[in-house]
Design a protein around this motif. Structure first.
Motif, mmCIF file in Angstrom:
data_model
loop_
_atom_site.group_PDB
_atom_site.id
_atom_site.type_symbol
_atom_site.label_atom_id
_atom_site.label_comp_id
_atom_site.label_asym_id
_atom_site.label_seq_id
_atom_site.Cartn_x
_atom_site.Cartn_y
_atom_site.Cartn_z
ATOM 1 N N ALA A 406 -15.033 0.004 3.477
ATOM 2 C CA ALA A 406 -15.762 0.009 2.201
ATOM 3 C C ALA A 406 -15.171 1.030 1.243
ATOM 4 O O ALA A 406 -15.024 0.770 0.038
ATOM 5 N N TRP A 407 -14.828 2.195 1.779
ATOM 6 C CA TRP A 407 -14.243 3.245 0.933
ATOM 7 C C TRP A 407 -12.924 2.782 0.322
ATOM 8 O O TRP A 407 -12.660 3.012 -0.865
ATOM 9 N N TRP A 408 -12.115 2.117 1.130
ATOM 10 C CA TRP A 408 -10.823 1.646 0.609
ATOM 11 C C TRP A 408 -11.023 0.536 -0.426
ATOM 12 O O TRP A 408 -10.341 0.517 -1.455
ATOM 13 N N LEU A 409 -11.944 -0.366 -0.184
ATOM 14 C CA LEU A 409 -12.184 -1.455 -1.132
ATOM 15 C C LEU A 409 -12.652 -0.927 -2.483
ATOM 16 O O LEU A 409 -12.290 -1.468 -3.537
ATOM 17 N N VAL A 410 -13.449 0.133 -2.463
ATOM 18 C CA VAL A 410 -13.997 0.680 -3.707
ATOM 19 C C VAL A 410 -12.999 1.606 -4.394
ATOM 20 O O VAL A 410 -12.790 1.530 -5.607
ATOM 21 N N HIS A 411 -12.361 2.493 -3.626
ATOM 22 C CA HIS A 411 -11.560 3.558 -4.225
ATOM 23 C C HIS A 411 -10.061 3.453 -3.969
ATOM 24 O O HIS A 411 -9.280 4.233 -4.537
ATOM 25 N N ARG A 412 -9.636 2.528 -3.095
ATOM 26 C CA ARG A 412 -8.217 2.356 -2.759
ATOM 27 C C ARG A 412 -7.580 3.671 -2.289
ATOM 28 O O ARG A 412 -6.430 3.953 -2.605
ATOM 29 N N ASP A 413 -8.327 4.459 -1.550
ATOM 30 C CA ASP A 413 -7.768 5.711 -1.054
ATOM 31 C C ASP A 413 -6.762 5.417 0.050
ATOM 32 O O ASP A 413 -7.055 4.695 1.001
ATOM 33 N N TRP A 414 -5.573 6.011 -0.060
ATOM 34 C CA TRP A 414 -4.495 5.658 0.860
ATOM 35 C C TRP A 414 -4.796 6.072 2.287
ATOM 36 O O TRP A 414 -4.343 5.419 3.234
ATOM 37 N N ARG A 415 -5.562 7.154 2.468
ATOM 38 C CA ARG A 415 -5.853 7.619 3.829
ATOM 39 C C ARG A 415 -6.735 6.620 4.566
ATOM 40 O O ARG A 415 -6.525 6.328 5.748
ATOM 41 N N ALA A 416 -7.731 6.100 3.867
ATOM 42 C CA ALA A 416 -8.560 5.063 4.471
ATOM 43 C C ALA A 416 -7.728 3.816 4.759
ATOM 44 O O ALA A 416 -7.836 3.209 5.826
ATOM 45 N N GLY A 417 -6.866 3.448 3.819
ATOM 46 C CA GLY A 417 -6.065 2.235 3.975
ATOM 47 C C GLY A 417 -5.089 2.314 5.137
ATOM 48 O O GLY A 417 -4.985 1.381 5.935
ATOM 49 N N VAL A 418 -4.377 3.425 5.268
ATOM 50 C CA VAL A 418 -3.378 3.523 6.331
ATOM 51 C C VAL A 418 -4.039 3.641 7.696
ATOM 52 O O VAL A 418 -3.500 3.158 8.704
ATOM 53 N N THR A 419 -5.205 4.261 7.758
ATOM 54 C CA THR A 419 -5.934 4.333 9.037
ATOM 55 C C THR A 419 -6.387 2.947 9.472
ATOM 56 O O THR A 419 -6.250 2.564 10.650
ATOM 57 N N LEU A 420 -6.915 2.174 8.543
ATOM 58 C CA LEU A 420 -7.298 0.795 8.849
ATOM 59 C C LEU A 420 -6.092 -0.032 9.268
ATOM 60 O O LEU A 420 -6.166 -0.828 10.213
ATOM 61 N N LEU A 421 -4.961 0.167 8.586
ATOM 62 C CA LEU A 421 -3.758 -0.593 8.915
ATOM 63 C C LEU A 421 -3.308 -0.295 10.344
ATOM 64 O O LEU A 421 -2.989 -1.210 11.112
ATOM 65 N N GLY A 422 -3.263 0.981 10.710
ATOM 66 C CA GLY A 422 -2.848 1.338 12.063
ATOM 67 C C GLY A 422 -3.770 0.762 13.117
ATOM 68 O O GLY A 422 -3.318 0.296 14.173
ATOM 69 N N PHE A 423 -5.067 0.784 12.839
ATOM 70 C CA PHE A 423 -6.046 0.243 13.783
ATOM 71 C C PHE A 423 -5.909 -1.274 13.920
ATOM 72 O O PHE A 423 -5.814 -1.808 15.031
ATOM 73 N N LEU A 424 -5.864 -1.978 12.796
ATOM 74 C CA LEU A 424 -5.824 -3.437 12.832
ATOM 75 C C LEU A 424 -4.513 -3.959 13.391
ATOM 76 O O LEU A 424 -4.480 -5.006 14.054
ATOM 77 N N THR A 425 -3.415 -3.243 13.158
ATOM 78 C CA THR A 425 -2.124 -3.665 13.695
ATOM 79 C C THR A 425 -2.128 -3.633 15.217
ATOM 80 O O THR A 425 -1.468 -4.451 15.867
ATOM 81 N N GLY A 426 -2.865 -2.695 15.800
ATOM 82 C CA GLY A 426 -2.946 -2.623 17.251
ATOM 83 C C GLY A 426 -3.993 -3.527 17.859
ATOM 84 O O GLY A 426 -4.022 -3.700 19.084
ATOM 85 N N TRP A 427 -4.855 -4.116 17.036
ATOM 86 C CA TRP A 427 -5.981 -4.887 17.550
ATOM 87 C C TRP A 427 -5.886 -6.377 17.239
ATOM 88 O O TRP A 427 -5.964 -7.226 18.153
ATOM 89 N N VAL A 428 -5.669 -6.732 15.991
ATOM 90 C CA VAL A 428 -5.759 -8.128 15.563
ATOM 91 C C VAL A 428 -4.781 -9.054 16.289
ATOM 92 O O VAL A 428 -5.162 -10.177 16.672
ATOM 93 N N PRO A 429 -3.499 -8.668 16.507
ATOM 94 C CA PRO A 429 -2.595 -9.609 17.184
ATOM 95 C C PRO A 429 -3.079 -10.077 18.548
ATOM 96 O O PRO A 429 -2.744 -11.188 18.980
#
Length: 519
Positions: A406-429
């Protein structure tokens, strides 16, 4: 020109408010504490991981593969077949035992992680302590890396220490750090690569700002900036992939991320054509550093198989090393097709298999080791090494990941975005393979763990509030944070006996099995 320094302009053009503005600011001149704090947490992690590392004195779970494969790499340069009852023989005659029969063995994973395990065996012998040493060391160092990278992302030594402490107190991280399996090595190299690209973001943006300040180069593409930290990132990602192919997803994700960050930096600096500038000046060097260097690193880890005869499918080896290398490549490709077939058709049912949609709730942990010894003062005793995350970390991370989304969607903060990216890259596949009923286990989620911890720490920063917040709010936030950390500590302490293989009465062991699916 507006008269504003480029670095200031980069800050001003960010989407407000950035997460950093909400976190506790770094105290000037606090660099020494910024190292002493994470090192103290790392020391705690090391004590937990090395204490009684040689116990249980047994070959537990997949150590039956990786400890012996690592020993074979030391002796032959490639994985080798073993004799019957090799597990028992290892424990009876650990120092001067040839446990190998004739012929190379087919293996399912590349050799990098096993080479690292072999370092411990070379130093301390073919003993449980020897084959677990490297995992314990790597697991301990990962705590330091996470503490430092969290500090860099938040500019808070306290939050960096919190990240390291949470990782040190996670049950699955502890168990995989005390077992000779591959997943802690994959996690370590992905985390190290992540740290490199975060450092590169800071360094390259500062370098871009300085060049623009010196040249006033806002027109066109802007100045060229070399991303030196992407070189060690490529080495780390190549090593992660040479441990398990999970690293491939992070090569793609982090490679794309560096280009997006380059575009964002040029936009923030006021470059006239930021997209074209990033593509023309930075895309190719980044691709060479991240993707191409990862491939070179990956192949380099296969050197033992490439330059030694006898490995699975290797055949004759030419005396000239250049000829031997090119001779090996088609055979290595065939070998990889066999490995790919194994991984994509592995549907054998296992008592402890689980699916990725169950991982975060810890529905089905993995019993690495279980016996019923004597000596606990009761009629029935239990001794287990249960690979399970600390629930107070895993269950809370579900909420904090949603907060960061939610924080990234509202504010596009890079720290929230890169943390989500690292998590989803290890999970979604893994969902694709889960839907195809590929056999998998909870510890496949190990690479996600640092990003889960980061999500908790970033939300802790939001709870505490900025330095300008009312004192009452910061006291309240600090109280909530302290209570949470104490809860994690208590949760970890309670589970520790079944994480470290201690002897318990059956009733004490069963009390720690909160759900039937944990047994």
């Amino acid at each position: 020109m507006t008269g504003i320094e480029p670095e200031t302009r980069i800050e001003q053009r960010r989407r407000p408010p950035s997460l950093r503005q909400w976190l506790m600011p770094e105290v000037p001149g606090n660099r020494l504490l910024g190292w002493l704090g994470p090192l103290a947490v790392t020391l705690l992690a090391g004590v937990l991981r090395f204490w009684n590392l040689g116990k249980p004195r047994a070959v537990i779970f997949d150590e039956t593969y990786y400890a012996k494969d690592a020993y074979a790499l030391l002796k032959f340069g490639y994985e080798h077949n073993t004799v019957k009852d090799a597990d028992k023989l290892l424990l009876q005659h650990p120092q001067n035992l040839n446990i190998f029969s004739d012929g190379g063995s087919f293996i399912a994973h590349p050799p990098a992680g096993k080479w690292i395990i072999a370092i411990g065996e070379w130093l301390f012998g073919m003993t449980p302590f020897g084959w677990r040493f490297s995992a314990a060391l790597i697991g301990t160092l990962s705590v330091l890396i996470l503490a430092r990278v969290a500090r860099r992302m938040t500019r808070s030594t306290l939050l960096g220490m919190a990240a390291g402490l949470l990782l040190a107190l996670d049950g699955m991280h502890l168990v995989t750090s005390r077992t000779a399996i591959l997943d802690v090595f994959v996690m370590f190299w992905i985390l190290a690569a992540f740290a490199c690209i975060v450092i590169d973001r800071d360094v390259s943006r500062a370098r871009l700002a300085r060049k623009i300040a010196e040249r006033g180069d806002h027109d066109g593409f802007g100045p060229f900036v070399m991303h030196w930290w992407l070189i060690p990132a490529g080495l780390c990602l190549g090593t992660a992939t040479a441990t398990k192919w999970t690293g491939l997803y992070y090569i793609a994700a982090f490679g794309a991320l560096t280009l997006i960050w380059s575009i964002g930096a040029r936009r923030a600096a006021g470059v006239q054509r930021p997209y074209a500038g990033a593509l023309a000046l930075e895309a190719l060097p980044a691709f060479l550093s991240v993707a191409v260097l990862s491939v070179i690193t990956y192949v380099a880890w296969w050197s033992g198989w490439i330059f030694n005869a006898g490995g699975w499918g290797r055949g004759r080896v030419a005396s000239n090393p250049v000829t031997a290398f090119f001779q090996a490549m088609p055979r290595l490709w065939d070998y990889h097709k066999q490995m790919w077939h194994f991984h994509t058709t592995l549907t054998v049912k296992h008592d402890y298999q689980s699916w990725p949609w169950n991982w975060l709730v810890l529905k089905r942990p993995v019993a690495f080791y279980y016996t019923q010894p004597s000596g606990c003062g009761a009629s029935t005793c239990s001794r287990e090494v249960l690979d399970i995350g600390t629930p107070a970390i895993w269950w809370v991370s579900i909420v904090t990941m949603l907060v960061l989304a939610a924080w990234w969607l509202v504010h596009r903060d890079w720290r929230a975005g890169v943390t989500l990216l690292g998590f989803l890259t290890g999970w979604v596949p893994w969902f694709y393979y889960g839907l195809n009923h590929r056999t998998m286990f909870l510890f496949y989620a190990t690479p996600m763990l640092p990003f889960m911890v980061l999500s908790i720490v970033l939300v802790i920063g939001l709870i505490i509030g900025p330095a300008t917040a009312l004192p009452a709010r910061r006291v309240f936030g600090a109280a909530i944070t302290g209570a949470y950390v104490l809860t994690v500590l208590a949760n970890f302490y309670y589970l520790y006996p079944v994480l470290a293989g201690q002897v318990l009465t059956y009733d004490s062991w069963h009390a720690r099995m909160w759900f039937g699916s944990w047994i």
